[in-house]
Design an enzyme around this catalytic site. Structure first.
Site, PDB file in Angstrom:
ATOM      1  N   GLN A   1     -10.165  -3.753  -3.925  1.00 23.15           N
ATOM      2  CA  GLN A   1     -11.483  -3.310  -3.472  1.00 23.15           C
ATOM      3  C   GLN A   1     -12.508  -3.434  -4.599  1.00 23.15           C
ATOM      4  O   GLN A   1     -13.626  -3.929  -4.388  1.00 23.15           O
ATOM      5  CB  GLN A   1     -11.404  -1.869  -2.972  1.00 23.15           C
ATOM      6  CG  GLN A   1     -12.729  -1.329  -2.486  1.00 23.15           C
ATOM      7  CD  GLN A   1     -13.203  -1.971  -1.189  1.00 23.15           C
ATOM      8  OE1 GLN A   1     -12.465  -2.004  -0.222  1.00 23.15           O
ATOM      9  NE2 GLN A   1     -14.427  -2.487  -1.168  1.00 23.15           N
TER      10      GLN A   1
ATOM     11  N   CYS B   1     -16.401   1.781   0.038  1.00 24.28           N
ATOM     12  CA  CYS B   1     -15.250   0.910   0.333  1.00 24.28           C
ATOM     13  C   CYS B   1     -14.889   0.927   1.807  1.00 24.28           C
ATOM     14  O   CYS B   1     -14.255  -0.006   2.298  1.00 24.28           O
ATOM     15  CB  CYS B   1     -14.059   1.324  -0.515  1.00 24.28           C
ATOM     16  SG  CYS B   1     -13.600   3.057  -0.342  1.00 24.28           S
TER      17      CYS B   1
ATOM     18  N   ASP C   1     -17.177   7.388  -2.024  1.00 28.02           N
ATOM     19  CA  ASP C   1     -15.943   7.209  -1.247  1.00 28.02           C
ATOM     20  C   ASP C   1     -15.672   8.538  -0.542  1.00 28.02           C
ATOM     21  O   ASP C   1     -16.339   9.552  -0.805  1.00 28.02           O
ATOM     22  CB  ASP C   1     -14.793   6.832  -2.202  1.00 28.02           C
ATOM     23  CG  ASP C   1     -13.482   6.516  -1.477  1.00 28.02           C
ATOM     24  OD1 ASP C   1     -13.501   6.278  -0.255  1.00 28.02           O
ATOM     25  OD2 ASP C   1     -12.430   6.516  -2.155  1.00 28.02           O
TER      26      ASP C   1
ATOM     27  N   HIS D   1      -7.231   1.185  -6.559  1.00 26.20           N
ATOM     28  CA  HIS D   1      -7.478   0.282  -5.425  1.00 26.20           C
ATOM     29  C   HIS D   1      -8.164  -0.968  -5.998  1.00 26.20           C
ATOM     30  O   HIS D   1      -9.347  -1.230  -5.764  1.00 26.20           O
ATOM     31  CB  HIS D   1      -8.369   0.974  -4.397  1.00 26.20           C
ATOM     32  CG  HIS D   1      -8.385   0.305  -3.058  1.00 26.20           C
ATOM     33  ND1 HIS D   1      -7.595  -0.789  -2.748  1.00 26.20           N
ATOM     34  CD2 HIS D   1      -9.111   0.560  -1.934  1.00 26.20           C
ATOM     35  CE1 HIS D   1      -7.827  -1.162  -1.513  1.00 26.20           C
ATOM     36  NE2 HIS D   1      -8.734  -0.368  -0.993  1.00 26.20           N
TER      37      HIS D   1
ATOM     38  N   ARG E   1     -13.831  -8.902   0.446  1.00 30.06           N
ATOM     39  CA  ARG E   1     -12.398  -8.621   0.301  1.00 30.06           C
ATOM     40  C   ARG E   1     -11.614  -9.906   0.595  1.00 30.06           C
ATOM     41  O   ARG E   1     -10.668 -10.238  -0.113  1.00 30.06           O
ATOM     42  CB  ARG E   1     -11.958  -7.510   1.277  1.00 30.06           C
ATOM     43  CG  ARG E   1     -12.478  -6.111   0.964  1.00 30.06           C
ATOM     44  CD  ARG E   1     -11.872  -5.536  -0.294  1.00 30.06           C
ATOM     45  NE  ARG E   1     -10.413  -5.501  -0.239  1.00 30.06           N
ATOM     46  CZ  ARG E   1      -9.678  -4.485   0.258  1.00 30.06           C
ATOM     47  NH1 ARG E   1     -10.277  -3.409   0.703  1.00 30.06           N
ATOM     48  NH2 ARG E   1      -8.362  -4.537   0.241  1.00 30.06           N
TER      49      ARG E   1
ATOM     50  N   ARG F   1       0.883  -1.178   0.000  1.00 32.85           N
ATOM     51  CA  ARG F   1       0.000   0.000   0.000  1.00 32.85           C
ATOM     52  C   ARG F   1       0.912   1.218   0.000  1.00 32.85           C
ATOM     53  O   ARG F   1       1.696   1.408   0.942  1.00 32.85           O
ATOM     54  CB  ARG F   1      -0.917  -0.016   1.225  1.00 32.85           C
ATOM     55  CG  ARG F   1      -1.668   1.285   1.429  1.00 32.85           C
ATOM     56  CD  ARG F   1      -2.791   1.159   2.433  1.00 32.85           C
ATOM     57  NE  ARG F   1      -3.914   0.446   1.873  1.00 32.85           N
ATOM     58  CZ  ARG F   1      -5.166   0.505   2.360  1.00 32.85           C
ATOM     59  NH1 ARG F   1      -5.440   1.246   3.418  1.00 32.85           N
ATOM     60  NH2 ARG F   1      -6.144  -0.167   1.792  1.00 32.85           N
TER      61      ARG F   1
HETATM   62  N1   CP Z   1     -11.422  -0.292   1.977  1.00 33.85           N
HETATM   63  C1   CP Z   1     -10.167  -0.412   2.458  1.00 33.85           C
HETATM   64  O1   CP Z   1      -9.207  -0.628   1.722  1.00 33.85           O
HETATM   65  O2   CP Z   1     -10.061  -0.275   3.794  1.00 33.85           O
HETATM   66  P1   CP Z   1      -8.707  -0.115   4.627  1.00 33.85           P
HETATM   67  O3   CP Z   1      -8.116   1.237   4.268  1.00 33.85           O
HETATM   68  O4   CP Z   1      -9.117  -0.204   6.049  1.00 33.85           O
HETATM   69  O5   CP Z   1      -7.752  -1.211   4.228  1.00 33.85           O
HETATM   70  N1  NVA Z   2      -9.886   6.891  -1.544  1.00 32.40           N
HETATM   71  C1  NVA Z   2      -9.569   6.361  -0.239  1.00 32.40           C
HETATM   72  C2  NVA Z   2      -9.828   4.886  -0.192  1.00 32.40           C
HETATM   73  C3  NVA Z   2      -9.587   4.248   1.156  1.00 32.40           C
HETATM   74  C4  NVA Z   2      -9.827   2.773   1.177  1.00 32.40           C
HETATM   75  C5  NVA Z   2      -8.132   6.679   0.113  1.00 32.40           C
HETATM   76  O1  NVA Z   2      -7.267   6.524  -0.740  1.00 32.40           O
HETATM   77  O2  NVA Z   2      -7.884   7.092   1.248  1.00 32.40           O
END
Ligand code: CP
Ligand code: NVA
Length: 314
Positions: free
Chosen positions: A140, A272, A232, A137, A300, A110
Site C-alpha cells: 500500500q 488506504c 487510516d 502494509h 496498487r 496477508r
Molecule cells: N487497502 C487495502 O489493502 O485494501 P484491502 O484490505 O481491501 O485489500
Molecule cells: N490498518 C488497516 C489497514 C487496512 C488496509 C488494517 O490493518 O485493518
C-alpha cells in the site's frame, strides 16, 4: 526484461519494505511508471508462473490487484481463504511453506502476525510478499508514494501528515517515506504512537535521504502546511473488540474540513481504504476533488505488477 529492472538486484522477499535502499526504491518507481505506461511490453513476463495468495483477513483491493496483475503478466493465481482458520491451525506454517515452494513460484500472504511471514519466508525458497500484517502494509505504501510522485513530480521534501493510529499503515508510510526522502509528520493519541523500532529505522534512513520524521500529538501541527494528509481506520482488522474505546480515544483525530483546511492549498487527501465516513474522515474530505483515494487504489495494480516483475522476472 527492462534495463531498469535488471539494476534492482533486490533480496527476493518483500516483507517489510526495509529490504530496499533509497536508490532501489527510485528504480522501482521508474519501473512502475514504465509498466503502467506500457502494459503490453510486459504481458508475458510471468508466463507459466503460479502464485498462491494466502489470506487470514478479508481484502478487496489487495486480492483483486494481485490477481489481476498476475493475470496481466501471463501468470495465474490460487486464492487460499484462511479468514476463518489461521494458517497454523491445520498444520505448522513451516510445513505450509515447504509444500508451497514445491509447486508455485511465489507466496503472497496477508497475516495477523508479522512472524508468520518471517516463518513462511524462512522455509520457502520462493519469494514471499507481505500483503498486510499487524506491523506493515508495504504494498500500500509503495502505491501511495508512487501516486504522490505522479501528482507532485518529486518526493524529496514532500510534506505528508499522517493522523490517527500508529498502526501497520503508519509504519509502512514511515519506512517507505523515509527512503523516498519525504518529510513525514505523524500525530497520534498518547499510547498509539508508531513502534519505536520502526521510528528509529525510519529516522536513520531519513538522515541519509534528507527526509524528516516527526512524531507529534497535535493533528493541527502535523497537518499545518502539509501537501498530503493521510489517515487510516481507528480499528484495524483483528482489533474489533477495542472498537468502542478506540472511537472515544481517536475522536479528536478525525480528518474533517476544518483540519484539512490547515494543509497546503494544493494538498491532497489519502486513505488506504476501506474507510469509515464519519469516523476517521468526513464525507466532505474523502469525497472531494482533492481526494486521490481511487488513484491510490488503481496504482496498487501497477506497483504490484512491478514488484512481481522485480522479484521474479528480473
Ligand atoms: N487497502 C487495502 O489493502 O485494501 P484491502 O484490505 O481491501 O485489500
Ligand atoms: N490498518 C488497516 C489497514 C487496512 C488496509 C488494517 O490493518 O485493518
Amino acid at each position: 526484461m527492462s534495463a531498469t529492472a535488471t539494476t534492482l538486484a533486490l533480496k527476493r522477499d518483500f516483507l517489510t519494505g526495509t529490504e530496499w535502499n533509497p536508490k532501489q526504491l527510485r528504480d522501482f518507481f521508474r519501473l512502475s511508471a514504465e509498466m503502467k505506461a506500457h502494459p503490453d511490453r510486459y504481458r508475458g513476463a510471468l508466463a507459466g508462473s503460479v502464485f498462491v495468495l494466502i489470506f487470514e483477513k478479508p481484502s478487496l483491493r489487495t486480492r483483486v490487484t494481485f490477481e489481476t496483475g498476475i493475470a496481466n503478466l501471463g501468470g495465474s493465481s490460487i486464492f487460499l481463504d484462511h479468514t476463518s482458520a489461521r494458517l497454523a491451525e491445520r498444520e505448522p506454517v513451516r510445513d505450509i511453506a515447504r509444500n508451497l515452494e514445491r509447486w508455485v513460484q511465489g507466496i503472497i500472504a496477508r497475516v495477523f502476525a508479522q512472524e508468520t511471514l518471517d516463518e513462511l519466508a524462512a522455509n520457502a525458497n520462493v519469494p514471499v510478499i507481505n500483503a498486510l500484517s499487524d506491523k506493515f502494509h508495504p504494498c500500500q505504501a509503495l502505491a501511495d508514494f508512487f501516486t504522490l510522485e505522479e501528482r507532485f513530480g518529486n518526493l524529496r521534501g514532500l510534506k505528508l501528515a499522517y493522523v490517527g493510529d500508529g498502526n501497520n499503515m503508519c509504519h509502512s508510510l514511515l519506512t517507505i517515506g523515509a527512503r523516498a526522502g519525504a518529510h513525514i509528520r505523524v500525530a497520534t493519541p498518547a499510547g498509539y504512537e508508531p513502534d519505536a523500532g520502526v521510528i528509529a529505522e525510519a529516522k536513520r534512513v531519513a538522515r541519509e535521504t534528507r527526509g524528516k520524521i516527526e512524531i507529534l500529538r497535535s493533528p493541527e501541527e502535523a497537518v499545518s502546511g502539509a501537501q498530503a494528509v493521510y489517515t487510516d481506520v481507528w480499528v484495524s482488522m483483528g482489533q474489533e473488540t477495542e472498537a468502542a474505546q478506540r472511537e472515544v480515544t481517536f475522536a479528536g483525530y478525525q480528518v474533517n474540513e476544518q483540519l484539512f483546511a490547515q494543509a497546503a492549498p494544493d494538498a491532497v487527501f489519502l486513505h488506504c481504504l476501506p474507510a469509515h465516513r464519519g469516523l476517521e474522515v468526513t464525507e466532505g474530505v474523502i469525497d472531494q476533488p482533492r481526494s486521490i483515494i481511487y488513484d491510490q487504489a488503481e496504482n496498487r495494480l501497477h506497483v504490484e505488477k512491478a514488484l512481481l516483475h522485480t522479484l521474479l522476472a528480473s
